[in-house]
Design a protein around this motif. Structure first.
Motif, PDB file in Angstrom:
ATOM      1  N   ALA A   1       0.857  -1.119  -0.252  1.00  0.00           N
ATOM      2  CA  ALA A   1      -0.057  -0.125  -0.110  1.00  0.00           C
ATOM      3  C   ALA A   1       0.899   1.173  -0.076  1.00  0.00           C
ATOM      4  O   ALA A   1       1.860   1.588  -0.977  1.00  0.00           O
ATOM      5  CB  ALA A   1      -1.056  -0.040   1.257  1.00  0.00           C
ATOM      6  N   ARG A   2       0.573   2.235   0.854  1.00  0.00           N
ATOM      7  CA  ARG A   2       1.415   3.398   0.882  1.00  0.00           C
ATOM      8  C   ARG A   2       2.917   3.313   1.303  1.00  0.00           C
ATOM      9  O   ARG A   2       3.795   4.077   0.660  1.00  0.00           O
ATOM     10  CB  ARG A   2       0.958   4.490   1.776  1.00  0.00           C
ATOM     11  CG  ARG A   2       1.359   5.789   1.785  1.00  0.00           C
ATOM     12  CD  ARG A   2       0.386   6.898   1.772  1.00  0.00           C
ATOM     13  NE  ARG A   2       1.193   8.158   1.760  1.00  0.00           N
ATOM     14  CZ  ARG A   2       1.733   8.642   2.732  1.00  0.00           C
ATOM     15  NH1 ARG A   2       1.897   8.395   3.792  1.00  0.00           N
ATOM     16  NH2 ARG A   2       2.331   9.848   2.279  1.00  0.00           N
TER      17      ARG A   2
ATOM     18  N   LEU B   1       3.661  -3.664   6.919  1.00  0.00           N
ATOM     19  CA  LEU B   1       2.415  -3.485   6.747  1.00  0.00           C
ATOM     20  C   LEU B   1       1.774  -2.256   7.279  1.00  0.00           C
ATOM     21  O   LEU B   1       1.601  -2.204   8.484  1.00  0.00           O
ATOM     22  CB  LEU B   1       1.414  -4.940   7.273  1.00  0.00           C
ATOM     23  CG  LEU B   1       2.049  -6.232   6.983  1.00  0.00           C
ATOM     24  CD1 LEU B   1       1.210  -7.402   7.566  1.00  0.00           C
ATOM     25  CD2 LEU B   1       2.259  -6.415   5.355  1.00  0.00           C
ATOM     26  N   PRO B   2       1.212  -1.380   6.493  1.00  0.00           N
ATOM     27  CA  PRO B   2       0.470  -0.010   7.141  1.00  0.00           C
ATOM     28  C   PRO B   2      -0.795  -0.690   7.802  1.00  0.00           C
ATOM     29  O   PRO B   2      -1.391  -1.545   7.424  1.00  0.00           O
ATOM     30  CB  PRO B   2       0.091   0.674   5.679  1.00  0.00           C
ATOM     31  CG  PRO B   2       0.884  -0.047   4.751  1.00  0.00           C
ATOM     32  CD  PRO B   2       1.367  -1.236   4.962  1.00  0.00           C
ATOM     33  N   PRO B   3      -1.484   0.180   8.395  1.00  0.00           N
ATOM     34  CA  PRO B   3      -2.638  -0.048   8.852  1.00  0.00           C
ATOM     35  C   PRO B   3      -3.647  -0.545   7.776  1.00  0.00           C
ATOM     36  O   PRO B   3      -3.759  -0.118   6.833  1.00  0.00           O
ATOM     37  CB  PRO B   3      -3.306   1.276   9.646  1.00  0.00           C
ATOM     38  CG  PRO B   3      -2.084   2.040  10.003  1.00  0.00           C
ATOM     39  CD  PRO B   3      -1.100   1.448   8.750  1.00  0.00           C
ATOM     40  N   VAL B   4      -4.362  -1.658   8.220  1.00  0.00           N
ATOM     41  CA  VAL B   4      -5.288  -2.233   7.112  1.00  0.00           C
ATOM     42  C   VAL B   4      -6.626  -1.669   6.808  1.00  0.00           C
ATOM     43  O   VAL B   4      -7.083  -0.955   7.698  1.00  0.00           O
ATOM     44  CB  VAL B   4      -5.359  -3.795   7.561  1.00  0.00           C
ATOM     45  CG1 VAL B   4      -4.025  -4.365   7.752  1.00  0.00           C
ATOM     46  CG2 VAL B   4      -6.236  -4.004   8.672  1.00  0.00           C
ATOM     47  N   SER B   5      -7.136  -1.881   5.644  1.00  0.00           N
ATOM     48  CA  SER B   5      -8.285  -1.255   5.429  1.00  0.00           C
ATOM     49  C   SER B   5      -9.137  -2.019   4.454  1.00  0.00           C
ATOM     50  O   SER B   5      -9.957  -1.623   3.374  1.00  0.00           O
ATOM     51  CB  SER B   5      -8.131   0.365   4.763  1.00  0.00           C
ATOM     52  OG  SER B   5      -7.392   0.228   3.525  1.00  0.00           O
ATOM     53  N   GLY B   6      -9.249  -3.357   4.747  1.00  0.00           N
ATOM     54  CA  GLY B   6      -9.923  -4.323   4.058  1.00  0.00           C
ATOM     55  C   GLY B   6     -11.521  -4.194   4.237  1.00  0.00           C
ATOM     56  O   GLY B   6     -11.935  -3.485   5.231  1.00  0.00           O
ATOM     57  N   GLY B   7     -12.322  -4.983   3.764  1.00  0.00           N
ATOM     58  CA  GLY B   7     -13.747  -4.910   3.866  1.00  0.00           C
ATOM     59  C   GLY B   7     -14.586  -4.109   2.956  1.00  0.00           C
ATOM     60  O   GLY B   7     -13.786  -3.274   2.185  1.00  0.00           O
TER      61      GLY B   7
END
Lengths: 158, 81
Positions: free
Chosen positions: B9-10, B75-81
């Motif tokens: 990700a970022r 792993l940056p903070p996750v944002s699945g869903g």
């Protein structure tokens, strides 16, 4: 189909539901959830989303959620699929089916599963909106964070 | 020894690559790998307090030791869903 999956193919909630609820003649309920790509977020007009995963770990994290569900509600069977890649408005990014002899368990397990997905599965979405794009960042993933787990359980059983 | 670093990700955008090979000392931990990366790419450092780490596709801690050939992921903070 597998109980858990991370896939770039469109998700099939009907097939997952059939798989989860099919074998158990003793089931009294199946609760399903589909998370959809919304056309707005925080005041922005969303054009589409792009999901990225650390796939092997994401599959393991989903399997761990299935194990946690089994530990909390032994009579529930749950299936959990997450999509990655480019998703258009209205498409499903995540689907869950939870079957049980009892509706209360099926509802709780389904809600618990989506809360845990948001807490600790290594998947990220990049939002493409009118005027730009940005990575969305939510929770610091830690599957052993008991407080997060308890919070998911509390929400599930509220 | 040599490890494969994975960034997502970022973090991947900031580094300009999702996969890097890096030589690290024999007694290295995940933290050693991270610190050498942030020396190389200071923009990554802001993630130290919010990211998660994994070794060979299992969640790990910064204190975990790494071995030759390991895959170390940030792993940056996750944002699945």
């Amino acid at each position: 189909m597998p109980q858990v999956a991370v896939t770039s193919a469109p998700l099939d909630l009907q097939a997952l539901t059939r798989d989860v609820a099919g074998p158990g003649a003793g089931d009294g309920a199946v609760v399903t959830f589909a998370g959809l790509v919304r056309d707005h977020n925080q005041g922005r007009r969303v054009r589409f989303l792009e999901y990225e995963a650390y796939e092997p770990l994401a599959v393991r994290a989903l399997a761990r959620i299935v194990d946690e569900v089994r530990a909390a509600w032994p009579d529930v069977r749950v299936g959990l699929h997450h999509r990655i890649g480019r998703l258009e408005i209205g498409e499903a990014s995540v689907i869950i089916a939870a079957a049980s002899p009892h509706r209360s368990h099926a509802f709780a397990a389904c809600r618990y599963a989506i809360e845990r997905v948001k807490q600790m599965v290594p998947i990220w979405k990049r939002e493409y909106f009118e005027g730009g794009d940005t990575w969305l960042e939510g929770a610091t993933a830690d599957p052993d964070d008991e407080q997060a787990k308890q919070e998911a359980y509390r929400i599930a059983c509220a | 020894m040599r490890v494969t670093v994975r960034l997502f990700a970022r973090l991947r955008d900031l580094a300009g690559a999702g996969e890097l090979l890096r030589d690290v000392p024999d007694a290295a931990t995940v933290g050693t790998v991270w610190r050498s990366l942030t020396v190389e790419m200071p923009a990554l450092a802001a993630y130290e307090s919010t990211m998660s780490v994994a070794v060979n596709a299992e969640y790990a801690r910064m204190t975990a030791s790494v071995h030759d050939g390991d895959e170390v992921a940030f792993l940056p903070p996750v944002s699945g869903g």
